[in-house]
Write a protein that holds these residues in place. Structure first.
Motif, PDB file in Angstrom:
ATOM      1  N   GLU A  46       0.868  -1.274   0.171  1.00  0.00           N
ATOM      2  CA  GLU A  46       0.128  -0.187   0.098  1.00  0.00           C
ATOM      3  C   GLU A  46       0.775   1.097  -0.110  1.00  0.00           C
ATOM      4  OE1 GLU A  46      -2.421  -0.848   3.383  1.00  0.00           O
ATOM      5  OE2 GLU A  46      -4.066  -1.321   2.324  1.00  0.00           O
ATOM      6  N   GLU A  47       0.265   2.370  -0.401  1.00  0.00           N
ATOM      7  CA  GLU A  47       1.304   3.513  -0.631  1.00  0.00           C
ATOM      8  C   GLU A  47       0.420   4.741   0.114  1.00  0.00           C
ATOM      9  OE1 GLU A  47       4.817   5.286  -2.347  1.00  0.00           O
ATOM     10  OE2 GLU A  47       3.997   3.391  -1.648  1.00  0.00           O
ATOM     11  N   PRO A  80      -7.940   4.847   5.846  1.00  0.00           N
ATOM     12  CA  PRO A  80      -7.375   5.647   7.148  1.00  0.00           C
ATOM     13  C   PRO A  80      -6.241   4.669   7.614  1.00  0.00           C
ATOM     14  CG  PRO A  80      -9.753   5.794   7.436  1.00  0.00           C
ATOM     15  CD  PRO A  80      -9.337   4.643   6.232  1.00  0.00           C
ATOM     16  N   ASP A  81      -5.142   5.214   7.931  1.00  0.00           N
ATOM     17  CA  ASP A  81      -3.939   4.430   8.610  1.00  0.00           C
ATOM     18  C   ASP A  81      -4.500   4.161  10.031  1.00  0.00           C
ATOM     19  OD1 ASP A  81      -1.610   3.391   9.874  1.00  0.00           O
ATOM     20  OD2 ASP A  81      -0.267   5.023   8.838  1.00  0.00           O
ATOM     21  N   ARG A  87      -2.383  10.149   8.417  1.00  0.00           N
ATOM     22  CA  ARG A  87      -2.208   9.493   7.200  1.00  0.00           C
ATOM     23  C   ARG A  87      -3.334   8.720   6.682  1.00  0.00           C
ATOM     24  NH1 ARG A  87       3.430   6.412   6.866  1.00  0.00           N
ATOM     25  NH2 ARG A  87       2.099   4.839   7.401  1.00  0.00           N
ATOM     26  N   SER A  88      -3.326   8.545   5.430  1.00  0.00           N
ATOM     27  CA  SER A  88      -4.192   7.560   4.467  1.00  0.00           C
ATOM     28  C   SER A  88      -3.384   6.769   3.851  1.00  0.00           C
ATOM     29  CB  SER A  88      -5.425   8.403   4.054  1.00  0.00           C
ATOM     30  OG  SER A  88      -5.957   8.891   4.824  1.00  0.00           O
TER      31      SER A  88
END
Length: 113
Positions: A46-47, A80-81, A87-88
């Motif tokens: 994932e980025e 969502p992180d 962060r997402s």
């Protein structure tokens, strides 16, 4: 012979991406963003937004804005992180992933025929 097939696939790529993804020739950076995510997903990664924008060749602000538009258009999903709410993560939507598979299958047919 292989070089000729590669050239043919590169010439056909804009037509294929327009047909499958609705991206015209002027949306090259959007294609690069989708291609980058597609490649990342093939590696089960994932980025983060910032890195994704940087990889698109656009400024971070422009890349972020376009990414939000692509989320709103249903091309991408924002996750969502769970460890850091600031962060997402982003990933291709299931619909976009299926369309990217079709693009890759069409290009593979051109390259491997």
């Amino acid at each position: 012979m292989a070089r000729r097939r590669i050239c043919h696939a590169l010439i056909e790529q804009p037509r294929i991406t327009e047909r499958e993804l609705g991206l015209d020739r002027y949306q090259w950076s959007e294609w690069m963003m989708l291609l980058d995510l597609y490649m990342i997903e093939q590696q089960d990664m994932e980025e983060v937004f910032r890195q994704f924008s940087r990889n698109s060749g656009r400024s971070e602000t422009t890349g972020y804005r376009r990414t939000v538009e692509m989320v709103d258009d249903g091309l991408l999903e924002r996750i969502p992180d769970p460890r850091d709410r600031r962060r997402s993560f982003i990933r291709l939507s299931a619909r976009t992933r299926a369309k990217m598979d079709k693009v890759m299958d069409s290009l593979a047919t051109l390259l491997l025929a």
